[in-house]
Design a protein around this motif. Structure first.
Motif, PDB file in Angstrom:
ATOM      1  N   VAL A 297     -13.244  42.500 -54.250  1.00 39.78           N
ATOM      2  CA  VAL A 297     -14.535  41.585 -55.513  1.00 39.78           C
ATOM      3  C   VAL A 297     -13.374  41.144 -56.889  1.00 39.78           C
ATOM      4  O   VAL A 297     -12.449  41.305 -57.253  1.00 39.78           O
ATOM      5  N   ARG A 298     -14.108  40.026 -56.465  1.00 42.79           N
ATOM      6  CA  ARG A 298     -13.403  38.563 -57.969  1.00 42.79           C
ATOM      7  C   ARG A 298     -14.296  38.979 -59.362  1.00 42.79           C
ATOM      8  O   ARG A 298     -15.606  38.860 -59.180  1.00 42.79           O
ATOM      9  N   ALA A 299     -13.950  39.201 -60.417  1.00 48.07           N
ATOM     10  CA  ALA A 299     -15.003  38.815 -61.167  1.00 48.07           C
ATOM     11  C   ALA A 299     -14.746  37.580 -62.017  1.00 48.07           C
ATOM     12  O   ALA A 299     -13.463  36.847 -62.304  1.00 48.07           O
ATOM     13  N   SER A 300     -15.933  37.259 -62.497  1.00 45.56           N
ATOM     14  CA  SER A 300     -16.874  35.815 -62.872  1.00 45.56           C
ATOM     15  C   SER A 300     -17.068  35.921 -64.188  1.00 45.56           C
ATOM     16  O   SER A 300     -18.418  37.270 -65.106  1.00 45.56           O
ATOM     17  N   LYS A 301     -16.762  35.307 -65.159  1.00 42.50           N
ATOM     18  CA  LYS A 301     -17.438  35.590 -66.591  1.00 42.50           C
ATOM     19  C   LYS A 301     -17.836  34.644 -66.947  1.00 42.50           C
ATOM     20  O   LYS A 301     -18.031  33.168 -66.933  1.00 42.50           O
ATOM     21  N   GLY A 302     -19.682  35.356 -67.139  1.00 41.94           N
ATOM     22  CA  GLY A 302     -20.324  34.486 -67.435  1.00 41.94           C
ATOM     23  C   GLY A 302     -20.887  34.740 -69.322  1.00 41.94           C
ATOM     24  O   GLY A 302     -21.350  35.376 -69.612  1.00 41.94           O
ATOM     25  N   VAL A 303     -20.911  33.907 -70.183  1.00 45.57           N
ATOM     26  CA  VAL A 303     -21.280  33.997 -71.586  1.00 45.57           C
ATOM     27  C   VAL A 303     -22.570  33.225 -71.598  1.00 45.57           C
ATOM     28  O   VAL A 303     -23.040  32.559 -71.543  1.00 45.57           O
ATOM     29  N   HIS A 304     -23.069  33.793 -72.473  1.00 46.28           N
ATOM     30  CA  HIS A 304     -24.429  33.269 -72.900  1.00 46.28           C
ATOM     31  C   HIS A 304     -24.235  33.302 -74.497  1.00 46.28           C
ATOM     32  O   HIS A 304     -23.780  33.942 -75.511  1.00 46.28           O
ATOM     33  N   ILE A 305     -25.305  32.702 -75.614  1.00 43.96           N
ATOM     34  CA  ILE A 305     -25.388  33.103 -76.499  1.00 43.96           C
ATOM     35  C   ILE A 305     -26.937  32.690 -76.970  1.00 43.96           C
ATOM     36  O   ILE A 305     -28.134  32.134 -76.330  1.00 43.96           O
ATOM     37  N   VAL A 306     -27.313  33.236 -77.981  1.00 45.83           N
ATOM     38  CA  VAL A 306     -28.758  33.341 -78.663  1.00 45.83           C
ATOM     39  C   VAL A 306     -29.026  32.741 -79.391  1.00 45.83           C
ATOM     40  O   VAL A 306     -28.415  32.681 -81.134  1.00 45.83           O
ATOM     41  N   VAL A 307     -30.044  32.033 -79.759  1.00 50.07           N
ATOM     42  CA  VAL A 307     -30.165  31.218 -80.715  1.00 50.07           C
ATOM     43  C   VAL A 307     -31.478  31.466 -81.482  1.00 50.07           C
ATOM     44  O   VAL A 307     -32.984  31.971 -80.974  1.00 50.07           O
ATOM     45  N   PRO A 308     -32.311  31.681 -82.595  1.00 40.97           N
ATOM     46  CA  PRO A 308     -33.869  31.379 -83.365  1.00 40.97           C
ATOM     47  C   PRO A 308     -34.824  30.505 -82.287  1.00 40.97           C
ATOM     48  O   PRO A 308     -34.677  29.541 -82.160  1.00 40.97           O
ATOM     49  N   ARG A 309     -35.827  30.948 -82.438  1.00 39.71           N
ATOM     50  CA  ARG A 309     -36.930  30.509 -81.520  1.00 39.71           C
ATOM     51  C   ARG A 309     -37.175  29.169 -82.186  1.00 39.71           C
ATOM     52  O   ARG A 309     -37.052  27.681 -81.417  1.00 39.71           O
TER      53      ARG A 309
ATOM     54  N   ILE B  72     -27.261  52.455 -78.695  1.00 38.50           N
ATOM     55  CA  ILE B  72     -28.827  52.148 -78.840  1.00 38.50           C
ATOM     56  C   ILE B  72     -29.078  50.461 -79.850  1.00 38.50           C
ATOM     57  O   ILE B  72     -29.577  49.955 -79.161  1.00 38.50           O
ATOM     58  N   LEU B  73     -28.117  50.128 -79.784  1.00 41.90           N
ATOM     59  CA  LEU B  73     -27.829  48.695 -80.633  1.00 41.90           C
ATOM     60  C   LEU B  73     -28.139  48.177 -79.853  1.00 41.90           C
ATOM     61  O   LEU B  73     -28.120  46.459 -79.721  1.00 41.90           O
ATOM     62  N   ALA B  74     -27.322  48.058 -79.485  1.00 41.98           N
ATOM     63  CA  ALA B  74     -26.748  47.185 -77.801  1.00 41.98           C
ATOM     64  C   ALA B  74     -27.604  46.987 -76.295  1.00 41.98           C
ATOM     65  O   ALA B  74     -27.541  45.937 -74.960  1.00 41.98           O
ATOM     66  N   ARG B  75     -27.979  48.065 -76.149  1.00 38.98           N
ATOM     67  CA  ARG B  75     -28.688  48.408 -74.611  1.00 38.98           C
ATOM     68  C   ARG B  75     -30.109  49.063 -74.465  1.00 38.98           C
ATOM     69  O   ARG B  75     -31.087  47.927 -74.467  1.00 38.98           O
ATOM     70  N   ARG B  76     -30.397  50.180 -75.887  1.00 35.26           N
ATOM     71  CA  ARG B  76     -31.405  50.501 -75.097  1.00 35.26           C
ATOM     72  C   ARG B  76     -32.600  49.672 -76.230  1.00 35.26           C
ATOM     73  O   ARG B  76     -33.574  49.353 -76.290  1.00 35.26           O
ATOM     74  N   THR B  77     -32.095  49.179 -77.909  1.00 34.60           N
ATOM     75  CA  THR B  77     -32.705  47.776 -78.014  1.00 34.60           C
ATOM     76  C   THR B  77     -31.583  47.453 -77.767  1.00 34.60           C
ATOM     77  O   THR B  77     -30.402  46.750 -77.600  1.00 34.60           O
ATOM     78  N   ARG B  78     -31.769  45.996 -78.447  1.00 33.42           N
ATOM     79  CA  ARG B  78     -30.770  44.755 -78.553  1.00 33.42           C
ATOM     80  C   ARG B  78     -30.672  44.315 -79.730  1.00 33.42           C
ATOM     81  O   ARG B  78     -30.745  42.759 -80.053  1.00 33.42           O
ATOM     82  N   ILE B  79     -30.694  44.382 -80.532  1.00 29.43           N
ATOM     83  CA  ILE B  79     -30.496  44.286 -81.972  1.00 29.43           C
ATOM     84  C   ILE B  79     -29.020  43.675 -82.537  1.00 29.43           C
ATOM     85  O   ILE B  79     -28.956  42.029 -82.893  1.00 29.43           O
ATOM     86  N   SER B  80     -28.365  43.985 -81.349  1.00 27.19           N
ATOM     87  CA  SER B  80     -26.555  43.645 -81.573  1.00 27.19           C
ATOM     88  C   SER B  80     -26.212  41.916 -80.902  1.00 27.19           C
ATOM     89  O   SER B  80     -25.892  40.888 -81.339  1.00 27.19           O
ATOM     90  N   ILE B  81     -28.168  41.411 -80.694  1.00 26.63           N
ATOM     91  CA  ILE B  81     -27.964  39.813 -80.345  1.00 26.63           C
ATOM     92  C   ILE B  81     -29.006  39.494 -81.053  1.00 26.63           C
ATOM     93  O   ILE B  81     -28.909  37.549 -80.857  1.00 26.63           O
ATOM     94  N   GLU B  82     -29.592  40.334 -81.324  1.00 25.46           N
ATOM     95  CA  GLU B  82     -31.134  39.525 -81.999  1.00 25.46           C
ATOM     96  C   GLU B  82     -30.858  39.007 -83.180  1.00 25.46           C
ATOM     97  O   GLU B  82     -31.751  38.154 -84.020  1.00 25.46           O
ATOM     98  N   TYR B  83     -30.067  39.459 -84.065  1.00 28.72           N
ATOM     99  CA  TYR B  83     -30.132  39.725 -85.798  1.00 28.72           C
ATOM    100  C   TYR B  83     -28.398  38.949 -85.853  1.00 28.72           C
ATOM    101  O   TYR B  83     -27.646  38.835 -85.228  1.00 28.72           O
ATOM    102  N   ALA B  84     -28.151  37.748 -86.990  1.00 29.01           N
ATOM    103  CA  ALA B  84     -27.546  37.241 -87.039  1.00 29.01           C
ATOM    104  C   ALA B  84     -25.978  38.132 -87.755  1.00 29.01           C
ATOM    105  O   ALA B  84     -24.725  38.568 -87.556  1.00 29.01           O
ATOM    106  N   HIS B  85     -27.159  39.479 -88.164  1.00 23.45           N
ATOM    107  CA  HIS B  85     -26.055  40.356 -88.567  1.00 23.45           C
ATOM    108  C   HIS B  85     -25.476  41.483 -87.603  1.00 23.45           C
ATOM    109  O   HIS B  85     -24.349  42.053 -87.898  1.00 23.45           O
TER     110      HIS B  85
END
Length: 581
Positions: free
Chosen positions: A260-272, A498-511
């Motif tokens: 198995v070869r690992a390929s990195k995929g990066v995403h950014i999140v911006v306000p609507r 909780i903050l990264a997976r059960r909710t998505r607070i870690s990517i949805e708020y600037a903090h």
């Protein structure tokens, strides 16, 4: 010293502190038909497939459910339009059939239709070329639940997506795909497996294999929280660890049938409001495609990159170069360019690609492979998120030869995930639910699209405690009771869960969750048995993780970014890095 957790109401399929302790006991005492290693969507799918065939199943995950690849995707449950150009018709057909199943039967509360705009940039030849591809895409999997393609002039396309530059397109085609919260979906698959009898235990690391002669008869495990060791015996062990596949095979001292070869995929999140568009957008790049995907009602997810990754598998790091690439590509078509200051969230994930077919990761096959590595040991790798159910079926079919009893055929195409049954009826009863619980109707709809028919289990945790139906202070998209439910029923053991997976607070708020970390920690402390020192440690660890990620995203290359990310403390203090053999 962590105190004993408070007892909590536990709905069917719950993964809470009580189930966690009971699971450890069962792992050491029971003889299982199937032991699944890996709590991503494929491992969870295998556990569900095996359990619904009537087999005794154990699912073991070293960290958290979906903590690797399965929480860091493009958030799409799709057929893979670009794979048609690679002539992978079988893969696309299979994925589109799974998309239809998810939309209609298996997970309609989690998988949602989403309209895409494909901007056309070449006259004469491109429109018929794209039209024929999308027509094939619309029909290959027998999709009936989403509209077909629709052709637009440039003016019509710009009315739909006024944020696009006029000279960036000469027309457009719209088609439909789907969006999913991947981490919640994976967790729900695992909970559904538990509902049908599987023993599911996270923070439980495989550190060795049990053998009798040349046969693998189980695994040695170590609790990632307290260091306890134990053994789990099973007729067959299935390695479903994704990018860790080769590591587990080395631990088993077996030569793999594939790598198995690992390929990195990066995403950014911006306000609507940074991109004016009423539709998702798919853009061609020189090597692949770029998605601009609406996320909830307030964000866009933009991605992805596709580069080799040979460093730490647990915590892939996004670099400044990755982020600059995404900004450069999307800004080529936007009226108002995005800047780094617009970015509220960044995440990086690793795709487990079967190695050896090409030097370019974007061209590696997304087909999956299953192999019997040794008597009693099966490995599965490759594939794509959408086809997890098919991969699970193939893995259990391959494992059947090592199981003494007769193994029934797979039935998971008929098994809705928890929360699916009753979802549509409850959606129609949104006003009544809002009135009964004293919550605004839009909140009820939001909860229904996260929990489905389990929404009443969530809200009932606030009985007699109306303050729990208030939003989290620095993350008002979520109610306080959702954090408690994550710990009481969804297997969350740490703030990061909780903050990264059960909710998505870690990517949805600037903090990125730091401003609400202490509030959430104190909310779940009674459930998880945390004392003040535990709360302090969890908050400090989470904030250090966020700071390390933000610093890594200023680095020019993978090596320097990885070094900064690895400097952050690990919430699972007893996990072994690297895995010991």
């Amino acid at each position: 010293m962590t105190k004993k957790p408070e007892p909590q109401y536990q709905p069917t399929g719950a993964l809470g502190p009580a189930q966690r302790e009971a699971a450890w006991d069962r792992l050491g005492k029971d003889q299982f038909d199937v032991v699944v290693v890996g709590g991503g969507v494929v491992g969870a799918g295998i556990a569900l497939d095996a359990a619904t065939r009537g087999l005794d199943v154990a699912l073991i995950e070293a960290r958290d459910l979906a903590s690797g690849t399965s929480s860091r995707s493009s958030k799409m449950f799709h057929g893979g339009l670009r794979y048609l150009e690679q002539l992978e018709f079988g893969l696309v057909r299979e994925a589109l059939r799974e998309r239809e199943l998810a939309l209609t039967t298996l997970a309609p509360h989690l998988v949602k239709p989403l309209r895409f705009l494909y901007p056309l940039t070449h006259r004469v030849w491109e429109r018929p070329y794209v039209a024929s591809g999308i027509m094939l895409y619309d029909t290959l999997g027998g999709a009936k639940s989403v509209p077909g393609q629709h052709h637009l002039t440039r003016s019509a396309a710009l009315r739909l997506a006024p944020g696009l530059r006029r000279n960036a397109l000469i027309g457009g085609v719209t088609y439909y795909d789907t969006v999913v919260d991947d981490a919640r979906h994976t967790m729900t698959v695992a909970r559904t497996a538990a509902h049908y009898g599987a023993v599911v235990r996270t923070s439980t690391q495989v550190v060795g294999f049990l053998r009798e002669a040349d046969r693998v008869v189980g695994v040695q495990i170590r609790d990632s929280e307290d260091g306890r060791r134990g053994e789990v015996r099973g007729s067959v062990v299935i390695n479903a660890t994704g990018v860790w596949t080769d590591e587990i095979q080395r631990m088993a001292q077996q030569r793999g049938r594939f790598h198995v070869r690992a390929s990195k995929g990066v995403h950014i999140v911006v306000p609507r409001d940074r991109i004016a568009s009423d539709t998702a957008i798919i853009l061609r790049t020189p090597t692949s495609v770029l998605f601009v995907i609406p996320w909830n009602t307030s964000h866009w997810i933009i991605g992805t990159t596709d580069t080799d990754w040979n460093l730490d598998l647990a915590h892939p790091a996004a670099t400044k170069a990755d982020i600059d690439y995404l900004l450069e590509k999307v800004n080529e078509v936007l009226v108002t360019p995005l800047t780094a200051d617009d970015i509220q969230g960044v995440y990086a994930g690793l795709r487990p690609l079967l190695a050896g077919e090409s030097d370019e990761t974007s061209k590696l096959s997304r087909e999956h492979a299953v192999a019997r590595i040794a008597p009693g040991l099966i490995a599965i790798a490759g594939g794509k998120y959408t086809t997890y159910r098919v991969m699970a079926e193939d893995a259990v079919d391959a494992a059947a030869g090592d199981i003494p009893q007769r193994v029934s055929p797979s039935i998971t195409e008929k098994v809705p995930l928890l929360g699916a049954d009753g979802y549509f009826a409850l959606l129609n009863q949104t006003p009544q639910l809002a009135q009964a619980y004293g919550v605004h109707p839009y909140r009820i709809e939001h909860l229904l699209n996260r929990y489905g028919a389990l929404v009443t289990d969530v809200l009932d945790l606030a009985e007699g405690k109306p303050e729990l139906l208030q939003p989290i202070g620095a993350a008002p998209s979520y109610l306080r009771v959702e954090a408690i439910y994550a710990a009481a029923a969804e297997g969350a053991l740490h703030l990061d869960d909780i903050l990264a997976r059960r909710t998505r607070i870690s990517i949805e708020y600037a903090h990125r969750g730091t401003d609400c970390a202490e509030e959430v920690a104190r909310l779940v402390a009674p459930v998880l048995g945390w004392e003040d020192p535990d709360v302090k440690r969890e908050v400090e660890t989470y904030r250090a993780r966020v700071e390390a990620e933000k610093l890594s995203q200023t680095q020019p290359d993978d090596v320097s970014a990885d070094a900064l990310r690895l400097a952050a403390p690990e919430p699972r203090a007893q996990i072994l890095e690297p895995i010991e053999g």
